[in-house]
Motif scaffolding. Sequence first.
Motif, PDB file in Angstrom:
ATOM      1  N   GLU A  38      -2.494  41.059  -9.130  1.00 26.91           N
ATOM      2  CA  GLU A  38      -2.974  40.792 -10.481  1.00 26.91           C
ATOM      3  C   GLU A  38      -2.302  41.717 -11.500  1.00 26.91           C
ATOM      4  O   GLU A  38      -1.936  41.286 -12.594  1.00 26.91           O
ATOM      5  CB  GLU A  38      -4.493  40.949 -10.571  1.00 26.91           C
ATOM      6  N   LEU A  39      -2.145  43.001 -11.162  1.00 22.82           N
ATOM      7  CA  LEU A  39      -1.471  43.918 -12.071  1.00 22.82           C
ATOM      8  C   LEU A  39      -0.064  43.435 -12.399  1.00 22.82           C
ATOM      9  O   LEU A  39       0.397  43.535 -13.537  1.00 22.82           O
ATOM     10  CB  LEU A  39      -1.417  45.317 -11.455  1.00 22.82           C
ATOM     11  N   GLU A  41       0.880  40.279 -12.386  1.00 22.61           N
ATOM     12  CA  GLU A  41       0.721  39.118 -13.262  1.00 22.61           C
ATOM     13  C   GLU A  41       0.350  39.544 -14.682  1.00 22.61           C
ATOM     14  O   GLU A  41       0.746  38.885 -15.657  1.00 22.61           O
ATOM     15  CB  GLU A  41      -0.348  38.177 -12.693  1.00 22.61           C
ATOM     16  N   LEU A  42      -0.388  40.619 -14.822  1.00 18.72           N
ATOM     17  CA  LEU A  42      -0.758  41.109 -16.142  1.00 18.72           C
ATOM     18  C   LEU A  42       0.434  41.657 -16.912  1.00 18.72           C
ATOM     19  O   LEU A  42       0.367  41.809 -18.139  1.00 18.72           O
ATOM     20  CB  LEU A  42      -1.834  42.197 -16.020  1.00 18.72           C
ATOM     21  N   TYR A  44       2.303  44.662 -16.200  1.00 14.55           N
ATOM     22  CA  TYR A  44       2.628  46.088 -16.163  1.00 14.55           C
ATOM     23  C   TYR A  44       4.003  46.305 -15.540  1.00 14.55           C
ATOM     24  O   TYR A  44       4.392  45.620 -14.604  1.00 14.55           O
ATOM     25  CB  TYR A  44       1.564  46.845 -15.379  1.00 14.55           C
ATOM     26  N   ARG A 282     -10.474  46.926 -12.070  1.00 13.62           N
ATOM     27  CA  ARG A 282      -9.697  45.759 -12.477  1.00 13.62           C
ATOM     28  C   ARG A 282     -10.095  45.250 -13.850  1.00 13.62           C
ATOM     29  O   ARG A 282      -9.238  44.773 -14.612  1.00 13.62           O
ATOM     30  CB  ARG A 282      -9.813  44.674 -11.408  1.00 13.62           C
ATOM     31  N   ALA A 283     -11.370  45.343 -14.218  1.00 12.05           N
ATOM     32  CA  ALA A 283     -11.783  44.896 -15.552  1.00 12.05           C
ATOM     33  C   ALA A 283     -11.109  45.749 -16.625  1.00 12.05           C
ATOM     34  O   ALA A 283     -10.642  45.226 -17.652  1.00 12.05           O
ATOM     35  CB  ALA A 283     -13.300  44.970 -15.683  1.00 12.05           C
ATOM     36  N   TRP A 285      -8.283  47.437 -16.302  1.00  8.11           N
ATOM     37  CA  TRP A 285      -6.850  47.114 -16.299  1.00  8.11           C
ATOM     38  C   TRP A 285      -6.579  45.846 -17.106  1.00  8.11           C
ATOM     39  O   TRP A 285      -5.589  45.773 -17.830  1.00  8.11           O
ATOM     40  CB  TRP A 285      -6.355  46.956 -14.865  1.00  8.11           C
ATOM     41  N   ARG A 286      -7.468  44.862 -16.983  1.00  6.89           N
ATOM     42  CA  ARG A 286      -7.309  43.633 -17.772  1.00  6.89           C
ATOM     43  C   ARG A 286      -7.478  43.912 -19.260  1.00  6.89           C
ATOM     44  O   ARG A 286      -6.723  43.396 -20.093  1.00  6.89           O
ATOM     45  CB  ARG A 286      -8.325  42.588 -17.320  1.00  6.89           C
ATOM     46  N   GLU A 287      -8.475  44.726 -19.596  1.00  4.99           N
ATOM     47  CA  GLU A 287      -8.714  45.052 -21.001  1.00  4.99           C
ATOM     48  C   GLU A 287      -7.498  45.749 -21.612  1.00  4.99           C
ATOM     49  O   GLU A 287      -7.074  45.428 -22.734  1.00  4.99           O
ATOM     50  CB  GLU A 287      -9.951  45.933 -21.124  1.00  4.99           C
ATOM     51  N   ALA A 289      -4.408  45.551 -20.566  1.00  6.68           N
ATOM     52  CA  ALA A 289      -3.296  44.602 -20.651  1.00  6.68           C
ATOM     53  C   ALA A 289      -3.394  43.778 -21.929  1.00  6.68           C
ATOM     54  O   ALA A 289      -2.380  43.462 -22.560  1.00  6.68           O
ATOM     55  CB  ALA A 289      -3.279  43.691 -19.417  1.00  6.68           C
ATOM     56  N   GLY A 290      -4.610  43.420 -22.321  1.00 10.80           N
ATOM     57  CA  GLY A 290      -4.774  42.696 -23.569  1.00 10.80           C
ATOM     58  C   GLY A 290      -4.357  43.528 -24.775  1.00 10.80           C
ATOM     59  O   GLY A 290      -3.712  43.025 -25.707  1.00 10.80           O
TER      60      GLY A 290
END
Length: 296
Positions: A38-39, A41-42, A44, A282-283, A285-287, A289-290
């Motif tokens: 996922e990282l 895909e985000l 990084y 992970r939440a 990391w997603r934040e 990435a946004g």
Amino acid sequence: MTSETREAFGRVGIWSSALHGARADDAGKGAIAEAVAELEELGYGTLWIGGSPSPDDAEAVVAATRTVTVATGILSIWDHAAEEVAARIAAIDASTRGRFVLGLGVSHGPMVPQYAKPYSAMVAYLDALDAATPPVHSGRRVLAALGPKMLKLATGRALGAHPYLVTTEHTVEAREALGPDALLAPELSVVLDTDLDRARTTARNMLGMYLRLPNYTDNLLRLGFAESDFEGGGSVRLLDALFALGDAERVRARTREYLDAGADHVALQVLTADEGGAGLPRAEWRELAGAFADEL
């Protein structure tokens, strides 16, 4: 260092000591594989396997990803013989081996019984990597460098430096010591919490251990901090200089300060109160990435 190398690292990466697949059970290995996929895909640029990883940890993260750069942050030279490390890197699938960068460090005297002459030990280790069959060339390694001697070594014997627990002022000094062409990729610890008192508590829970290690405290004293800044897990002045505390936009602004100070890449370590920085946030990391969408 070429523009292609800088592009391969990207401007922003993730540093995590939880990416140790070799130490996990099957469920843990699966969780790490899903997280690093996922990282990637985000968007990084680099995934840094923190907390004295092994070559097996690195191989697992490389295998679970397709295009992202993977680096150790930092493999201790006292834990693994250079010849063993070179052989393990050679065993990584040839189609993915080029994405792996070996981050090396001398660790700390209180943590290593055989610790002695760290600079000379690093030079000997790099010599052994050069002489290995096949070798691990300077273009595939970075050094954990804080002081002037190790920074100079990182310029001549590696892609550059990956300093941990440093300020923007250190980044300015490191860039000057490294020169314009070497990679400079500092770590920056992050607490995504707008309650600053609570965020500082989370930061102190992590920082306290490092304030018992002379390599870090000596470096901070060189940067102008006082012994009193180390009391109680760290003064507000120290915490605000070493961490990004607040919302994602504040983290983005702090990261920009390091980039403006001379960093090529910033490796973000997310700390959380409930996990103590040891889980897979992970939440968060997603934040992030946004918030960094136009940087990734």
